[in-house]
Design an enzyme around this catalytic site. Structure first.
Site, PDB file in Angstrom:
ATOM      1  N   GLY B  68       0.796  -1.218   0.000  1.00 31.63           N
ATOM      2  CA  GLY B  68       0.000   0.000   0.000  1.00 31.63           C
ATOM      3  C   GLY B  68       0.830   1.270   0.000  1.00 31.63           C
ATOM      4  CB  THR B  69       3.691   2.395   2.037  1.00 29.20           C
ATOM      5  OG1 THR B  69       2.989   2.309   3.282  1.00 29.20           O
ATOM      6  CG2 THR B  69       4.631   3.587   2.067  1.00 29.20           C
ATOM      7  CG  ASN B 155      -6.553   4.274   7.937  1.00 26.58           C
ATOM      8  OD1 ASN B 155      -6.964   5.248   7.304  1.00 26.58           O
ATOM      9  ND2 ASN B 155      -5.590   4.359   8.822  1.00 26.58           N
ATOM     10  CD  GLN B 183      -8.094  -0.639   6.386  1.00 30.95           C
ATOM     11  OE1 GLN B 183      -8.828  -1.553   6.768  1.00 30.95           O
ATOM     12  NE2 GLN B 183      -6.848  -0.516   6.817  1.00 30.95           N
ATOM     13  CB  THR B 241      13.530  -9.090  -9.240  1.00 32.50           C
ATOM     14  OG1 THR B 241      14.741  -8.680  -9.875  1.00 32.50           O
ATOM     15  CG2 THR B 241      13.254 -10.543  -9.553  1.00 32.50           C
ATOM     16  CB  CYS B 333       1.831   5.566  17.729  1.00 31.33           C
ATOM     17  SG  CYS B 333       2.200   5.484  19.416  1.00 31.33           S
TER      18      CYS B 333
END
Lengths: 352, 393
Positions: B68-69, B155, B183, B241, B333
């Site tokens: 996702g990131t 999320n 999500q 790859t 956090c």
């Protein structure tokens, strides 16, 4: 017992937690985040609140198999320790932030929260012993930290656990290595944890600005200049930058700080000799002793011990010395001992 | 143990783990020309077709990424760079105020290191962005808009955005729109083509696939400048790859999760509704955040999100953890220094409400026993956390 182990990321608190686990307690590790914007890595041996330290503490907790959390105490620490530190220097005194942190953070805010959350005890890596509820020096004189704990009341000590007081530092490191703790060889932290570069004078200048004034001798003659009285501490010899030498060329020391007139007074070594001091807000670590108390006093962390008598006059502690201790800075803590047992403490306000 | 944190990551489906395990010891780089390479390539392309079919995309629109990131970084930076390069007036990123940090921080990075500016799109108390609000933001100056990004479902509080309507608005102005659907996949019906979006992020470990494997679905004619440079394996938009085994696991998980989505959503929603009702009976002053559960289409079926007045989220989490109940606080956090959730603040809640919040998220392994465990633990937990709340202030 349910034990909350404060874990800084250093070897001492990790072994303290390990010993609590080995003693059969139900231990939870907590790292105290003291800075609102923690740095990524430690700078040398200073500081104890970087992200790297937090990770070290977490790894130690993993090895011990105990739950681990980070508690954000940055707001309280900033207000009760850092702001107080700046204000004390601005007022011409020399504070001990470790004493304030133990008094107001570790054994107050953190202990209160721990008890409210169902813990019985807060365990730390301090080198000190609790014998029948009374605070004593550690057996390793080089590591003894009873001085910075001398501000704790009996109700706080009742909830404290110091598993390292019977050990020597070398043995603690060896024990850490034997347990497979990666922090076994981590350097000791020293200096002030919230001044990561270690230059207190520079750090204070950033916060208090330049406040130039005169340096005078005991006759009142101007012998130099400074750019902030907060940069000095009583007994200091180095870094005075005096323009007028003393008669005979003898070294001179800071004797007094007057923040209002921004004046630093300097003089000869023997003028630092003190025979009495007055200290405010006395705290007794057990029952108040019979007064006048005869015993010994320690005037700074890892400082010498001086035989003394002490009494309470108008709520303040008056301490009279048999010898003449030198260079006692107002703001520091005087801790009274009966042999190895901590009796109480107070904050030094003036000396004679 | 009651695992109520499926929105953080959900256990792999056994079918996906099997497919992956069978390939982990096989040789073959999918870019190699020999037989082993061709075998690996076949697995990759079959997986691409499976994923495309499951998500309503064409196989050529599937770009494999590490998750996702990476997909969010590629979508935000790649689309911005391509649009800005073709017309330097296009600098403005339109983002909902409740995006995930992978989108937020990519966009903020572009404002610090490139020419981008951000217009934050407001959400209502339920966390929802309206098409009218998007239209108003574009109308400020349609010529300088580089792209729009609005997540499919949030999320933290599980709010589902009206993605199709938002995509229509963006396309009225010829502006590309990306959606982070991390999500949503497996929780809601997700159809890339029908939604009309130009780019969509999904990641395996939220729907029963492996960690470290995801996709960016990217329309064939959508310009996207690469972030990772190298062999150009994925349409010259993404290099590296390909992880054949993980891609196979991702495809199996996508197929199963999408096929089972309607039945699973009904089952999980019923459990979630029991959880919400149970918490509200046990702790009458608990505040439910986001869209009401009665609006079944407006909220992820597995998401419940509460604020407990007078409590600190981290204390609640620790006390529940000690009782074997695993959930999340509503705050981001960093080394434990909690910041109040930007999502709750954007929804108009104050810092107190944000600090005292917990997210419970259910998934394919959740049971009534998990819900009962939480309900029986919540009262003593909240009482204890309340008594501890002021100690660190």
């Amino acid at each position: 017992m349910k034990v909350l182990a404060a874990m800084s990321g250093g070897v001492d608190s990790a072994v303290a937690a390990a010993r609590a686990v080995a003693a059969g307690h139900d231990v939870t590790g907590v790292h105290l985040a003291l800075s609102p914007s923690p740095a990524s890595f430690r700078e040398g041996a200073r500081g104890c609140c970087s992200l790297e330290d937090s990770r070290d503490a977490r790894r130690a907790a993993d090895v011990l198999g105990i739950p681990f959390y980070v508690w954000d105490v940055a707001e309280r620490f900033g207000r009760d320790v850092v702001d107080d530190f700046v204000a004390e220097y601005a007022a011409g005194r020399t504070p001990n932030p470790c004493v304030r942190c133990n008094e107001r953070i570790k054994f107050s805010a953190v202990l209160d929260r721990a008890v409210a959350l169902g813990f019985d005890t807060v365990c730390t890596g301090h080198y000190a012993r609790l014998v029948d509820g009374r605070l004593h020096r550690a057996i390793d004189p080089g590591k003894d930290q009873s001085y910075v704990l001398g501000v704790l009341r009996p109700d706080q000590l009742e909830r404290a656990m110091f598993p390292l007081g019977d050990s020597r530092k070398d043995d603690v490191r060896a024990e850490a290595a034997g347990l497979g703790l990666g922090v076994a060889a981590k350097p000791d932290s020293h200096d002030i944890c919230f001044i990561p570069h270690g230059d207190t004078r520079d750090w204070l200048r950033e916060r208090l600005g330049e406040q130039p004034g005169d340096i005078v001798d005991t006759s009142g003659a101007v012998v130099g200049a400074h750019d902030g009285a907060y940069a000095f501490t009583v007994g200091q010899r180095r870094g005075l930058g005096l323009s007028v030498p003393a008669p005979g060329g003898a070294p001179r020391y800071v004797l007094g700080i007057s923040p209002v007139s921004r004046t630093i007074t300097v003089g000869a070594l023997d003028e630092l000799d003190v025979s009495e001091l007055v200290a405010t807000n006395p705290v007794w670590c057990g029952p108040m002793p019979a007064l006048p108390f005869t015993g010994s006093a320690q005037l700074r962390a890892h400082g010498e011990v001086h035989a003394c008598t002490a009494d309470v006059v108008d709520g303040d502690l008056m301490v009279t010395f048999a010898d003449q201790p030198r260079g006692i800075a107002p703001g520091q803590t005087v801790v009274l001992y009966d042999d190895d047992m901590v009796v109480g403490s107070a904050t030094i306000s003036s000396t004679r | 143990m009651a695992y109520l944190d499926h929105a953080a990551t959900t256990p792999m489906l056994p079918e996906a783990a099997e497919a992956m395990a069978a390939l982990l010891t096989q040789p073959g780089n999918a870019s190699s020309l020999h037989a082993a390479g061709r075998r690996a390539r076949r697995v990759v392309e079959e997986s691409r077709e499976t994923i495309a079919a499951a998500l309503g995309a064409r196989p050529s629109e599937v770009i494999f990424t590490s998750g996702g990131t990476e997909s969010d970084n590629l979508a935000i930076k790649g689309l911005f760079w391509a649009r800005h390069r073709s017309d330097p007036r296009r600098r403005r990123l339109l983002l909902s105020a409740v995006e995930h940090h992978a989108v937020l921080d990519s966009a903020l990075w572009l404002t610090e290191h490139d020419a981008a500016t951000i217009t934050w799109l407001p959400v209502d108390e339920g966390g929802r962005l309206t098409p009218e609000a998007l239209r108003a933001a574009i109308d400020e100056n349609p010529d300088d808009v580089a792209m729009v990004s609005v997540m499919w479902a949030n999320n933290e509080v599980g709010t589902v955005q009206p993605i199709e309507a938002l995509a229509r608005v963006a396309h009225d102005y010829g502006v590309p729109i990306h959606t982070d659907a991390v999500q949503a996949v497996g929780q809601l019906p997700v159809d890339f083509a029908a939604s009309g979006v130009d780019a969509m992020t999904a990641t395996g470990h939220k729907f029963g696939g492996p960690l470290g494997a995801g996709v960016l679905l990217l329309g064939r004619d959508v310009g996207c400048t690469p972030v990772l440079h190298g062999g150009g394996q994925e349409r010259d938009v993404r290099s590296g790859t390909l992880d054949v085994a993980a891609i196979a696991g991702l495809a199996v998980a996508a197929e199963v999760a999408v096929k089972e989505q309607p039945a699973r959503a009904d089952r999980v929603r019923a459990l979630r509704d029991d959880l919400v009702a149970g918490v509200q009976v046990s702790v009458p002053d608990a505040l439910f955040n986001g869209v009401p559960v009665a609006d079944a289409a407006g909220r992820l079926p597995g998401n419940a999100h509460f604020s407990f007045p007078g409590c600190e989220g981290d204390a609640l989490l620790m006390l529940l953890d000690a009782r074997g109940i695993e959930c999340s606080t509503g705050s981001a956090c960093s080394a434990g220094v909690a910041r109040p959730s930007h999502v709750l603040l954007a929804m108009g809640h104050d810092e107190e409400r944000a600090r005292g919040s917990l997210r419970f998220s259910l998934g394919h392994t959740s049971t009534a026993t998990d819900v009962d465990a939480l309900i029986s633990a919540i009262v003593p937990t909240v009482e204890r956390a309340r008594s501890a709340a002021t100690a660190l202030r």
